[in-house]
Design a protein around this motif. Sequence first.
Motif, PDB file in Angstrom:
ATOM      1  N   ARG A 242      -6.368  -6.520   0.297  1.00  0.00           N
ATOM      2  CA  ARG A 242      -5.771  -7.829   0.574  1.00  0.00           C
ATOM      3  C   ARG A 242      -6.032  -8.804  -0.568  1.00  0.00           C
ATOM      4  N   CYS A 243      -7.205  -8.705  -1.166  1.00  0.00           N
ATOM      5  CA  CYS A 243      -7.568  -9.606  -2.258  1.00  0.00           C
ATOM      6  C   CYS A 243      -8.474  -8.858  -3.218  1.00  0.00           C
ATOM      7  N   ARG A 244      -8.740  -9.435  -4.355  1.00  0.00           N
ATOM      8  CA  ARG A 244      -9.455  -8.714  -5.406  1.00  0.00           C
ATOM      9  C   ARG A 244     -10.976  -8.806  -5.292  1.00  0.00           C
ATOM     10  N   GLY A 245     -11.507  -9.663  -4.409  1.00  0.00           N
ATOM     11  CA  GLY A 245     -12.940  -9.872  -4.354  1.00  0.00           C
ATOM     12  C   GLY A 245     -13.631  -9.210  -3.178  1.00  0.00           C
ATOM     13  N   TRP A 246     -14.950  -8.950  -3.372  1.00  0.00           N
ATOM     14  CA  TRP A 246     -15.806  -8.487  -2.278  1.00  0.00           C
ATOM     15  C   TRP A 246     -16.092  -9.637  -1.327  1.00  0.00           C
ATOM     16  N   ASN A 247     -16.390 -10.784  -1.889  1.00  0.00           N
ATOM     17  CA  ASN A 247     -16.532 -12.032  -1.152  1.00  0.00           C
ATOM     18  C   ASN A 247     -17.693 -12.049  -0.164  1.00  0.00           C
ATOM     19  N   GLY A 248     -18.869 -11.755  -0.688  1.00  0.00           N
ATOM     20  CA  GLY A 248     -20.110 -11.909   0.061  1.00  0.00           C
ATOM     21  C   GLY A 248     -20.140 -11.163   1.378  1.00  0.00           C
ATOM     22  N   ALA A 249     -20.568 -11.866   2.420  1.00  0.00           N
ATOM     23  CA  ALA A 249     -20.726 -11.236   3.728  1.00  0.00           C
ATOM     24  C   ALA A 249     -19.404 -10.752   4.314  1.00  0.00           C
ATOM     25  N   ALA A 250     -18.288 -11.275   3.824  1.00  0.00           N
ATOM     26  CA  ALA A 250     -16.982 -10.819   4.329  1.00  0.00           C
ATOM     27  C   ALA A 250     -16.730  -9.365   3.969  1.00  0.00           C
TER      28      ALA A 250
ATOM     29  N   ALA B  19     -14.595  -3.449   1.794  1.00  0.00           N
ATOM     30  CA  ALA B  19     -15.074  -2.472   2.770  1.00  0.00           C
ATOM     31  C   ALA B  19     -14.244  -2.539   4.048  1.00  0.00           C
ATOM     32  N   SER B  20     -13.881  -3.741   4.468  1.00  0.00           N
ATOM     33  CA  SER B  20     -13.023  -3.883   5.651  1.00  0.00           C
ATOM     34  C   SER B  20     -11.676  -3.228   5.421  1.00  0.00           C
ATOM     35  N   ASP B  21     -11.132  -3.410   4.217  1.00  0.00           N
ATOM     36  CA  ASP B  21      -9.840  -2.792   3.897  1.00  0.00           C
ATOM     37  C   ASP B  21      -9.956  -1.272   3.848  1.00  0.00           C
TER      38      ASP B  21
ATOM     39  N   VAL C 234      -8.821   4.063   6.478  1.00  0.00           N
ATOM     40  CA  VAL C 234      -9.185   5.306   7.174  1.00  0.00           C
ATOM     41  C   VAL C 234      -8.497   5.359   8.534  1.00  0.00           C
ATOM     42  N   GLU C 235      -8.492   4.244   9.242  1.00  0.00           N
ATOM     43  CA  GLU C 235      -7.825   4.206  10.549  1.00  0.00           C
ATOM     44  C   GLU C 235      -6.324   4.462  10.418  1.00  0.00           C
ATOM     45  N   GLU C 236      -5.734   3.967   9.339  1.00  0.00           N
ATOM     46  CA  GLU C 236      -4.317   4.205   9.098  1.00  0.00           C
ATOM     47  C   GLU C 236      -4.053   5.680   8.796  1.00  0.00           C
TER      48      GLU C 236
ATOM     49  N   GLY D 212     -16.645   1.243  -9.185  1.00  0.00           N
ATOM     50  CA  GLY D 212     -17.107  -0.131  -9.259  1.00  0.00           C
ATOM     51  C   GLY D 212     -17.239  -0.746  -7.874  1.00  0.00           C
ATOM     52  N   MET D 213     -16.538  -1.861  -7.637  1.00  0.00           N
ATOM     53  CA  MET D 213     -16.540  -2.449  -6.305  1.00  0.00           C
ATOM     54  C   MET D 213     -16.008  -1.466  -5.273  1.00  0.00           C
ATOM     55  N   GLY D 214     -15.044  -0.640  -5.682  1.00  0.00           N
ATOM     56  CA  GLY D 214     -14.512   0.371  -4.785  1.00  0.00           C
ATOM     57  C   GLY D 214     -15.549   1.404  -4.400  1.00  0.00           C
ATOM     58  N   GLY D 215     -16.499   1.664  -5.319  1.00  0.00           N
ATOM     59  CA  GLY D 215     -17.587   2.577  -4.989  1.00  0.00           C
ATOM     60  C   GLY D 215     -18.474   2.010  -3.900  1.00  0.00           C
ATOM     61  N   ARG D 216     -18.750   0.718  -3.982  1.00  0.00           N
ATOM     62  CA  ARG D 216     -19.537   0.067  -2.925  1.00  0.00           C
ATOM     63  C   ARG D 216     -18.771   0.081  -1.605  1.00  0.00           C
ATOM     64  N   ALA D 217     -17.464  -0.179  -1.663  1.00  0.00           N
ATOM     65  CA  ALA D 217     -16.646  -0.148  -0.454  1.00  0.00           C
ATOM     66  C   ALA D 217     -16.644   1.241   0.179  1.00  0.00           C
ATOM     67  N   ALA D 218     -16.587   2.279  -0.655  1.00  0.00           N
ATOM     68  CA  ALA D 218     -16.597   3.647  -0.134  1.00  0.00           C
ATOM     69  C   ALA D 218     -17.911   3.947   0.581  1.00  0.00           C
TER      70      ALA D 218
END
Length: 254
Positions: free
Chosen positions: A76-84, A88-90, A95-97, A113-119
């Motif tokens: 949805r957006c390019r940032g991790w944005n702290g506690a949001a 990771a939510s995306d 996965v649900e999709e 990078g950030m995607g690794g943290r999201a994974a």
Amino acid sequence: MAQQALPERGARLGRPMGAAAARTTVHGVVLLLPEGEPSGTRRPSRLSVAATLPLARRLVRAGREEGLAAHVVHYRCRGWNGAAADAASDATWAVEEVVRRYGDVPVCLVGHGMGGRAALRSAGHEAVSSVVALAPWLPAPDEVLEPEPVKQLVGRQVLIAHGTNDERTDPELSYRLAERAKKANRDVCRFEVHTDGHGMHQHRSEVQALAADFLLGSLFHSGFSRPVADALAAPPPLGLRMPLAAGFGANLGR
């Protein structure tokens, strides 16, 4: 006249690749999670999405006979944005999709990078069987109130790879996370790509081969190469500081 609110922009899956694109039976799915930024609500960079495509194509070629499908996740957006933790939510939504589209198939999350943290963060979804985190961006302990969670990795097979000369994301932080994760889950390994930087361009072929080997072994139970099997079996620190050998994958046929 009141201004009409714009619809909220949602995450989406990129065009299907592999088995899904060929309209053949899908037996496993890899979701690629692009690089991002610590904060930012603007649309993701097209370059970050494009940067994932060479690896996506490499994985699709390796998994063609197994029925592998691949999608790049568009945040949805390019940032991790702290506690949001927006990325990771995306990733969890993605996965649900996948489950909605393809049913009960195993999923591997591959992020850079950030995607690794999201994974790593979104691995707790029951459909996720494995994670590949490349040069994951992780916060320093003094930047957060609580350490990055690892309990969601239990029951998953996890590979982390990091360039030793990475000046953008600290390789020592990925080692510390791998060390904590290994205590809760023995199926964790980490490879060090010596002299390489954040993008690991110098050893791109070896990194792609490593990701393909791990993906096929974890999703389709085809077995791991000897270096990966040794890294998974070795206790810390050996299995978490495994050097990625030059020419890795040249004789794997994947």
